[in-house]
Design a protein around this motif. Structure first.
Motif: not given
Length: 164
Positions: A1-5
């Motif tokens: 999810m952090k990849k698409f923050a």
């Protein structure tokens, strides 16, 4: 999810800006007395959309790709933003048609009939919350992908291959 923050952040900003734009349209009378000009004014939303995608992809390039982003990477980011926006489209349209401008669909039907573009029955069948949701999904994907492709091309790093 952090990849698409970053994409999530800018999609949510885009949704809030769209709701603000619809509020502006309503306050300027484009949902009632000036309804004939609403499609033209609504088309102007393409400029803030371009700026939002530009800011989003610049942030992605700087913070995630350390200033080395290919067109493909930018395009993927733009598509993700578009899909997040589209995912929330039913909620966005509900807010617009139930809270911001509850008479907009009725006013659209009345205007369409008064201009003899459709019969009352046809206008009522065509102008619904469901049709607005589907139109918003279609527009969100098409405009998002096209604008995203243009912005990704403009800000891609020239020192890396476009195929990465």
């Amino acid at each position: 999810m952090k990849k698409f923050a970053i994409e999530i952040k800018w999609a949510l900003i885009s949704i809030l800006l769209f709701l603000a734009w619809m509020t502006l349209e309503k306050e300027m009378g484009y949902h009632d007395i000036n309804i004939k000009w609403q499609p033209v004014f609504n088309l102007l939303y393409i400029f803030p959309t371009f700026i939002l995608y530009l800011l989003a992809l610049i942030e992605k390039k700087k913070k995630y790709y350390q200033d080395q982003m290919s067109w493909k990477q930018g395009m993927i980011s733009a598509i993700i933003i578009s899909f997040i926006i589209v995912f929330f489209s039913p909620i966005t349209q509900f807010v617009i048609h139930e809270i911001i401008s509850p008479d907009f669909l009725k006013n659209t039907i009345n205007y369409t009939v008064s201009q003899k573009k459709l019969t009352l029955t046809e206008a009522k069948e065509y102008t619904t919350l469901t049709s607005s949701i589907w139109k918003n999904i279609s527009d969100g994907l098409s405009f998002g992908v096209v604008i995203g492709a243009i912005v990704a091309y403009l800000i891609q790093s020239k020192s890396i291959e476009s195929t990465k």
